[in-house]
Design a protein around this motif. Sequence first.
Motif, short mmCIF file in Angstrom:
data_model
loop_
_atom_site.label_atom_id
_atom_site.label_comp_id
_atom_site.label_asym_id
_atom_site.label_seq_id
_atom_site.Cartn_x
_atom_site.Cartn_y
_atom_site.Cartn_z
N CYS A 249 40.03 -8.80 -13.81
CA CYS A 249 41.08 -7.89 -13.35
C CYS A 249 40.38 -6.69 -12.74
CB CYS A 249 41.97 -7.43 -14.50
SG CYS A 249 43.16 -6.16 -13.95
N ARG A 250 40.47 -6.57 -11.42
CA ARG A 250 39.75 -5.49 -10.75
C ARG A 250 40.41 -4.14 -10.99
NH1 ARG A 250 35.02 -3.65 -10.04
NH2 ARG A 250 34.29 -3.30 -7.91
N CYS A 251 41.72 -4.15 -11.27
CA CYS A 251 42.38 -2.89 -11.62
C CYS A 251 42.04 -2.49 -13.04
CB CYS A 251 43.88 -3.00 -11.45
SG CYS A 251 44.40 -3.46 -9.78
N MET B 63 42.78 -3.63 -16.27
CA MET B 63 43.85 -3.46 -17.24
C MET B 63 43.57 -4.21 -18.55
SD MET B 63 46.40 -1.57 -16.10
CE MET B 63 45.11 -0.41 -15.70
N ALA C 107 49.82 -4.29 -15.98
CA ALA C 107 49.48 -4.74 -14.63
C ALA C 107 49.45 -3.54 -13.73
CB ALA C 107 50.51 -5.74 -14.09
N GLN C 108 48.52 -3.55 -12.81
CA GLN C 108 48.63 -2.61 -11.69
C GLN C 108 49.08 -3.43 -10.49
OE1 GLN C 108 45.41 0.25 -11.26
NE2 GLN C 108 46.15 1.39 -13.00
N CYS C 109 48.12 -3.92 -9.68
CA CYS C 109 48.57 -4.70 -8.53
C CYS C 109 49.22 -6.01 -8.95
CB CYS C 109 47.40 -4.95 -7.59
SG CYS C 109 46.23 -6.20 -8.18
N GLY C 110 48.79 -6.57 -10.07
CA GLY C 110 49.39 -7.80 -10.55
C GLY C 110 48.81 -9.07 -9.95
N TYR C 111 47.80 -8.94 -9.10
CA TYR C 111 47.26 -10.13 -8.44
C TYR C 111 46.64 -11.11 -9.45
CZ TYR C 111 45.44 -12.71 -4.43
OH TYR C 111 45.20 -13.67 -3.48
N CYS C 112 46.13 -10.57 -10.54
CA CYS C 112 45.42 -11.37 -11.52
C CYS C 112 46.33 -11.95 -12.59
CB CYS C 112 44.40 -10.48 -12.24
SG CYS C 112 45.22 -9.14 -13.14
N LEU D 125 40.45 -8.26 -6.25
CA LEU D 125 40.62 -9.55 -6.91
C LEU D 125 41.05 -10.65 -5.95
CD1 LEU D 125 40.28 -10.41 -9.95
CD2 LEU D 125 42.67 -11.08 -9.69
S1 FES Z 1 46.24 -5.80 -12.03
FE1 FES Z 1 45.12 -5.72 -10.15
S2 FES Z 1 43.61 -7.23 -10.46
FE2 FES Z 1 44.59 -7.16 -12.34
#
Ligand code: FES
Lengths: 177, 831
Positions: free
Chosen positions: A159-161, A163, A122-127, B410
């Motif tokens: 997942c925009r980051c 991952m 995960a980066q931001c974890g939003y997804c 996202l």
């Molecule tokens: S970890 Fe940022 S959108 Fe998936």
Amino acid sequence: MSRTASSTVSVVVDGLLFTPEVDPSMPLLYTLRNTLRLRNPRFGCGLGQCGACTVLVEGRPVRSCQLPTAAVDGQDVVTIAGLPARWQAQLAKASGEPGLTDTTQHQSLHPLQQAFIDQMAAQCGYCINGWLMSAVALLEENPMPDRDAINQAFAGLKCRCAMQMRFRAAVEQVAAS
Amino acid sequence: MSALLHAHLTRRQFLLSGGRFLVAAAGFPVLSCTAIPSGVSATDAIASNNKFNEPDPAVLGTWIALDAAGRVTVYFGKVDVGQGLDTAIRQLVADQLSVHPRRIQVVMGDTELTPDQGGASSASGVEMGSLPLMTVAAEVKHILLSHIAQQWQCPFSSLHVEDGEIFCDTLPSQRSSYWTLIASDALDQHWLAHMLEVSGQGNSLNVTGQATVVPQAALSTDSWTGQSLARDDIHQKVTGEFVMIDQISLPDMLHARVIRPQVAGATPLTLVLPDDMINDVFIVRRAAFAALLGEDEWRVIMASRALQQTWQEPAPVFPGDSGLYDYLRNTPARMQRVALDQGAVDAVLAGADLSTADLSTADLSTADLSAADLSTADLSATGLSAADLAEAGPVLQAEYEWPLQSHASLGPACAVAVWDGQRMTVWSATQKPHQLRVGVADLLELELVKVHVIWVPGAGSYGRNDADDAGLEAAFLARETGRAVRVQYQRADATGWDPKSPAAVMRVSARLLADGSIAAMDWSALALSAHDARPSGAQASDSLIGQQLGLERPDTNNFSAPQDAYDLANRRSQWAVVPPPLRHVSPLRTSHLRDPQGPQVTFSSECFMDELAFVSGQDSIAFRLRHLGDERDAQLLRALATESAWSSRPSPNPHADLRTSLPVTYSLLPGDNWRYGRGVAYCQRGRQTRVAVVCELAVDIQTGRIKLLRLVVAHDCGRVINPDGLRQTIEGAVMQACSRTLFEQVAFDDRSVLSTDWFSYPILEMASAPDQLQVLLLDRPDMPPLGAGEAAHKPVAAAIGNAVFDATAVRMRQIPLRPQVVLDALNRAQL
Ligand code: FES
Ligand code: FES
């Protein structure tokens, strides 16, 4: 307040029974977040195109932004917060012991949660709801998925980051163990 | 209690919980820590001023606080957008302070608590942002040890610290610790009021104290720097304990849904809610800005769908996505910048007139210079002789096209704001909270001291996304309604209206000498400005709401040029900015998106390098190496060649139909239409970080589909602080670049943006990910740590384009490489 007809829906979320009075056509996402104040499922598109709102309904990964609340009447819903308890219950069932029902007590993580941590998935974890819940459902059904099966289980998730490699690695880590 | 105080206190109580020095850190210099009588919280004391605190970077306690329980808090004026920046900061501070990083908590991006360090910007979090924090950590250690040296009557140099415990070589029986010292009365209670010398501002803000920061190279081998300390946040993210912006909720809060024009440039005429909704939802409208608000979020969304609207529509203003590149070519540029001009490019490329050539075809366009008369040309500045040029090849030229791309975070932006009649508090996932604060003050015409912006993590952003717009709109609506307001954009508000990465047409010309080296290279771009919305939210005139309320934005021009270490005697790089088709309230407004313009620029410059290698029959890595003028960069490329098992040969791949022609054997792809190839690209980032990538892929010549097989990245960003964290950051940057390269393009017609969701704006999904991704870190322990969040994003598109050429002998000069585009190019080449 609201002029739409509301009705009582009875739903178990992460092991707890709730009976909210809501507009039955309101998507489950809003019932969880705003009525029950369980804000882990996230709003990402409201269109069923990303997975940020994913919960398990009767064990299947479902886009809660697309599901009218009425559809979960009498059903079992699990969010990522309920994964440790779900795992404990599955372990208990496998060993013939009575399942744990106290979701507040500290429990060890679901192996996929641990694998996501191990793989730094995960980066931001939003997804994260989409990937984690889809992974859980996949391995419950198919403990040794190949890459095609993984691609299929993750189809549509965003997942925009970016991952993706790590989500896949987390599934493969658990499948291999 | 007002909602403001309620929310504010929660935050404050959290900070107060660490002890009095936290108050000092939070309250300086508006309050001194002792000025707060017990029983009165800092909040109440600050509130009595009707002003928010201004963290003063000259005061030590602004940056750092220690408590008797053994905790350290540092106040960091940047934010983590998901790459674990705070973990790296903890490691760097831990080494200077000689404590375990688990003791350290990093408070980020709160304008009342953290100094203005420019927010997340240019991958500068570690490279520049860590500097003042390391200084203050060293300073604290110095102050505390000086105190002990005096107390114990021992030389300063005889003291050493292990995880906050203080030992003396000459007095082995003596023991103390930072924490006992702080708990005791021995320390002057104003010790954190110690003043520092301040230099720079924003990203470059730095401080100097009496202590010297231990340089990276001098750290002991067991330092935290260089270790893969695990990130705490991943655990919280997979368990649902991590708080993000969309979860912020205040008592008595209204949900807001903004109304964007369906047609670019349109202004609302009438907005009418259905009768059965007017009890639940109301409209706020000022000038061209309009929003629906209500207490029930779902009702507000329903109302936005049922809203009857009429709009005043202007004549269509957009060229349409298919007309975009001609728009760039044919619209007079409003400014031009020469980024680099060395030697005498025109003298070498003299006589080349390619104005009528079709530069987008599969072959390089060439100008025949055999008839050119060079006898009168002044070659003195070129370093070349007339004889060199007489034997040199023709002028080669190509053009590359990069589309508009959406930030497409996202989560559509979310922000919460509350106005208590005196002060504005905004919770936002902005990358630059201090700058958003200025923007809010600007929009609402408030004194800056009355605005408080609290950063809360949101969906990953990689430059300016829609977060600043949401913050400004929440603040505006909070003041209009006098209620707490939560703005949550819908998907179409985000993908449709977020700032876009600028489109560009890039032309490169060059001439090779008889020995295959580059005699001259000329690079130029025609592009939309990357500052059509400037990178921060500091100017309300750059925001949608600002423009809808009538603010005029100035022209602000920005683009980039190639960054590399190619040592060419004759080289020019220049860019020109073309005005946008719509100046205000445009869904095509352009801004920074990850390594702003790096992917565009590097796609053209590094594909062209490959084209030059091809026409002269040289291996792509060898061709680059012979031109590199910096040993660091050359080492990187050589390391990449070894790591990827690169075999030296020119492109295209002579055995492209054999998957064994690649060094790694991948799982069998179905069908026999696959052509295999590999490509390389390299660049610098900010002239500091260097990165090179090899891509191996297969192209299905029946469908045009590209299957990524393996990416190998070699990365040199100086001292590596956290190898695992760095690998993950690089991986995200690379994979996101794959997505932009293969899939992403904003679709629009002559009046509206048509990419408004994940179907109309597809990004990479699991099935398109490569089989393997290898990251090779070239650690430079003798160097400071350099930026890493963006560099690896730059060269990927070029590496993929070059690999497609290697596989198919067809050159792709346009992004994205969607199957149909590739197929069309393959078909054209066969004709
Ligand atoms: S970890 Fe940022 S959108 Fe998936
Ligand atoms: S929010 Fe439900 S799928 Fe995107």
